[in-house]
Design a protein around this motif. Structure first.
Motif, PDB file in Angstrom:
ATOM      1  N   TRP A  42      -9.808 -37.489  19.320  1.00 35.50           N
ATOM      2  CA  TRP A  42     -11.224 -38.518  19.212  1.00 35.50           C
ATOM      3  C   TRP A  42     -10.502 -39.700  18.485  1.00 35.50           C
ATOM      4  O   TRP A  42      -9.570 -39.788  18.262  1.00 35.50           O
ATOM      5  CB  TRP A  42     -12.122 -37.774  18.531  1.00 35.50           C
ATOM      6  CG  TRP A  42     -11.882 -37.566  16.961  1.00 35.50           C
ATOM      7  CD1 TRP A  42     -12.404 -38.302  16.268  1.00 35.50           C
ATOM      8  CD2 TRP A  42     -11.387 -36.596  16.117  1.00 35.50           C
ATOM      9  NE1 TRP A  42     -12.059 -38.045  14.870  1.00 35.50           N
ATOM     10  CE2 TRP A  42     -11.510 -36.799  14.862  1.00 35.50           C
ATOM     11  CE3 TRP A  42     -10.923 -35.312  16.824  1.00 35.50           C
ATOM     12  CZ2 TRP A  42     -11.123 -35.918  13.992  1.00 35.50           C
ATOM     13  CZ3 TRP A  42     -10.279 -34.570  15.678  1.00 35.50           C
ATOM     14  CH2 TRP A  42     -10.581 -34.590  14.352  1.00 35.50           C
TER      15      TRP A  42
ATOM     16  N   ASP B 211     -11.387 -42.038  23.856  1.00 36.28           N
ATOM     17  CA  ASP B 211     -11.858 -41.138  22.882  1.00 36.28           C
ATOM     18  C   ASP B 211     -12.254 -39.912  23.594  1.00 36.28           C
ATOM     19  O   ASP B 211     -13.523 -39.952  24.417  1.00 36.28           O
ATOM     20  CB  ASP B 211     -13.090 -41.807  22.313  1.00 36.28           C
ATOM     21  CG  ASP B 211     -13.773 -40.805  21.350  1.00 36.28           C
ATOM     22  OD1 ASP B 211     -13.705 -39.643  21.211  1.00 36.28           O
ATOM     23  OD2 ASP B 211     -14.577 -41.497  20.566  1.00 36.28           O
TER      24      ASP B 211
ATOM     25  N   TYR C  75     -19.751 -37.302  15.751  1.00 36.62           N
ATOM     26  CA  TYR C  75     -20.155 -36.677  17.092  1.00 36.62           C
ATOM     27  C   TYR C  75     -21.235 -35.620  17.183  1.00 36.62           C
ATOM     28  O   TYR C  75     -21.870 -35.176  18.021  1.00 36.62           O
ATOM     29  CB  TYR C  75     -18.844 -36.055  17.796  1.00 36.62           C
ATOM     30  CG  TYR C  75     -17.903 -37.043  17.993  1.00 36.62           C
ATOM     31  CD1 TYR C  75     -17.939 -38.080  19.060  1.00 36.62           C
ATOM     32  CD2 TYR C  75     -16.573 -36.810  17.219  1.00 36.62           C
ATOM     33  CE1 TYR C  75     -16.921 -38.744  19.207  1.00 36.62           C
ATOM     34  CE2 TYR C  75     -15.700 -37.984  17.082  1.00 36.62           C
ATOM     35  CZ  TYR C  75     -15.715 -38.830  18.174  1.00 36.62           C
ATOM     36  OH  TYR C  75     -14.970 -39.941  18.232  1.00 36.62           O
TER      37      TYR C  75
END
Length: 496
Positions: free
Chosen positions: A126, A143, A234
């Motif tokens: 990420w 990502d 996230y």
């Protein structure tokens, strides 16, 4: 605000924040979405998939005599000259289409999707704020976690992410070695180069494959910062730790952060923290501390031996965790019967389809997924939203219970039945087709108290006949039609 993260909500006054203590975390309650979902799919994907030879490449390429070391020397060169720092740059994910992958998984019946955040190789998949060796800076330039999160939520699936990073300090430290024999004997591997200490770690001796015992607090806090970043960016519905709680209070702080951030964003606790109980595997080393009730129990490549009071999860794979070109995959029948067995015991199945380094699945994986989807389109009412019955099943065949117990394949028979329920409806999956066309439901005549059965439907066919012989050992006898409505495990819908 990023579309992968929900805006803050006003928590209910009855929702309490979690403290980083065992006592506080044991107040956890599993959310209904997870109890109802039953089936998730995982992309255990990262740069270790580049060679397409299976699992643990970043460790084993530095172990002289290991087949992966031999492969590495043959294909890429000696690890003193071409190391893992060079291999990660070959991961391009050039054909990666997360919407296409997630759309397939939604069509085949997954209710949640999970992406690998970081494996034991100290590489973040990420846009990491605390580690430059990540998939945005090195390799794909993408990502990966963020793209998967956006695709999953866009498809209406819950999104999860997995953490395997905590053991990297020891697991990945084989990069400090050197060959013992041969023309490169004594030549240091590239992990000894101080220019790359931010990736390979500063010099130390521990090479255990378990959680490190000698890691400094600076490493533990660095791991924690990366986990906080993953949670913050996230907003995962599910967070998985490959083991139990690492690093004492530092690990407990990560759990509390996940729960509290989730409450802030949703107004109530909807997060799942999945972790393992390695107590019976202590002889393999330390894998963290586990206590019942702090999250959802995960059983890697195995099942429980009966119905569990709390929801739990099996995580397994159609083949190897990382893509292996010559791998023999599990058949759709194996996966479907495993799913049924797990759900009958109050569990969920998280199934990994290993992704090729370019970001695609191979043809056999797609076929397996579509076969699961065809079966689910007919039989999923006995899976989604169900709860365990009085007993999980009957018959002679039992999957071996415990972590890593699925090594021995077992063929189910027509006598093997697994039960689930919704209200007054009892679902009975029979895992083999009887040669005489009669399914015997012995569990419907237990303790000399026969259950009242009003009707029986073979899902995909319609209502069928049944009888009770009066013989205690036979229970209810169900007469099947000549044609099978699907190719794998069949479902009886019983009105009680």
């Amino acid at each position: 605000m990023d579309s992968t993260v929900l805006p803050p909500q006003k928590p209910s006054k009855t929702v309490k924040r979690f403290e980083p203590t065992w006592e506080s975390l044991q107040q956890y309650k599993c959310p209904d979405w997870f109890r109802d979902a039953k089936f998730g799919i995982w992309a255990h994907w990262g740069p270790q998939g580049v060679p397409m030879v299976g699992d643990w490449y970043a460790r084993n390429m530095y172990v002289q005599g290991n087949p992966m070391y031999e492969h590495h020397c043959r294909v890429y060169g000696h690890p003193s000259k071409f190391g893992y720092k060079d291999l990660v740059k070959l991961w391009k994910a050039e054909n990666f289409d997360p919407e296409k992958i997630v759309d397939l998984y939604k069509r085949v019946g997954a209710k949640y999707f999970v992406s690998c955040g970081a494996h034991h190789d100290n590489f973040d998949c990420w846009n990491s704020k605390h580690h430059s060796w990540n998939s945005v800076n090195v390799g794909p330039g993408k990502d990966i976690v963020g793209m998967f999160a956006k695709a999953a939520r866009g498809a209406g699936l819950k999104f999860g992410v997995t953490d395997h990073l905590e053991r990297a300090w020891s697991w990945f430290n084989t990069n400090k070695g050197a060959d013992r024999t041969g023309p490169y004997a004594g030549v240091p591997y590239d992990g000894n180069d101080p220019k790359y200490a931010d990736f390979y770690f500063e010099p130390h001796a521990e090479t255990s494959s378990a959680y490190p015992q000698t890691a400094p607090e600076s490493w533990m806090r660095h791991w924690q910062a990366r986990m906080f970043d993953l949670i913050d960016q996230y907003d995962p519905d599910l967070f998985y730790t490959d083991g139990a709680v690492p690093f004492g209070e530092i690990g407990l702080e990560v759990m509390a952060e996940l729960y509290n951030r989730n409450i802030e964003r949703r107004g109530s606790l909807e997060a799942v923290y999945a972790l393992k109980d390695h107590e019976h595997l202590k002889h393999y080393g330390n894998h963290g501390e586990y206590r019942e009730g702090i999250g959802v129990l995960d059983v890697e490549r195995g099942v429980t031996d009966g119905i569990q009071a709390n929801p739990w999860q099996t995580d397994t794979c159609v083949g190897e965790w990382y893509y292996q070109a010559q791998c023999t995959y599990k058949s759709p029948a194996e996966i479907i019967t495993m799913l049924i067995d797990i759900v009958s015991k109050n569990g969920n199945l998280l199934l990994n389809f290993p992704v090729k380094p370019d970001g695609t699945l191979d043809e056999e994986e797609i076929w397996i997924a579509e076969e699961i989807g065809k079966w689910m389109s007919m039989n999923s009412e006995g899976i989604y939203g169900t709860r365990p019955w009085e007993r999980f099943g009957e018959g002679p065949t039992r999957l071996e219970a415990g972590l890593f117990a699925e090594r021995e394949k077992k063929a189910f028979t027509a006598e093997d039945i697994r039960f689930t329920r919704k209200g007054d409806v009892l679902y009975a999956f029979f895992l083999g087709w009887p040669t005489d066309g009669i399914v015997k439901l012995k569990s419907l005549n237990t303790d000399n108290a026969p259950k009242v059965v009003r009707s029986v439907e073979l899902v995909g066919h319609g209502e069928i006949g049944f009888s009770r012989t009066g013989r205690h050992e036979e229970g209810v006898l169900v007469t099947l039609p000549n044609e099978r409505p699907c190719d794998y495990a069949w479902l009886l819908k019983i009105q009680m």
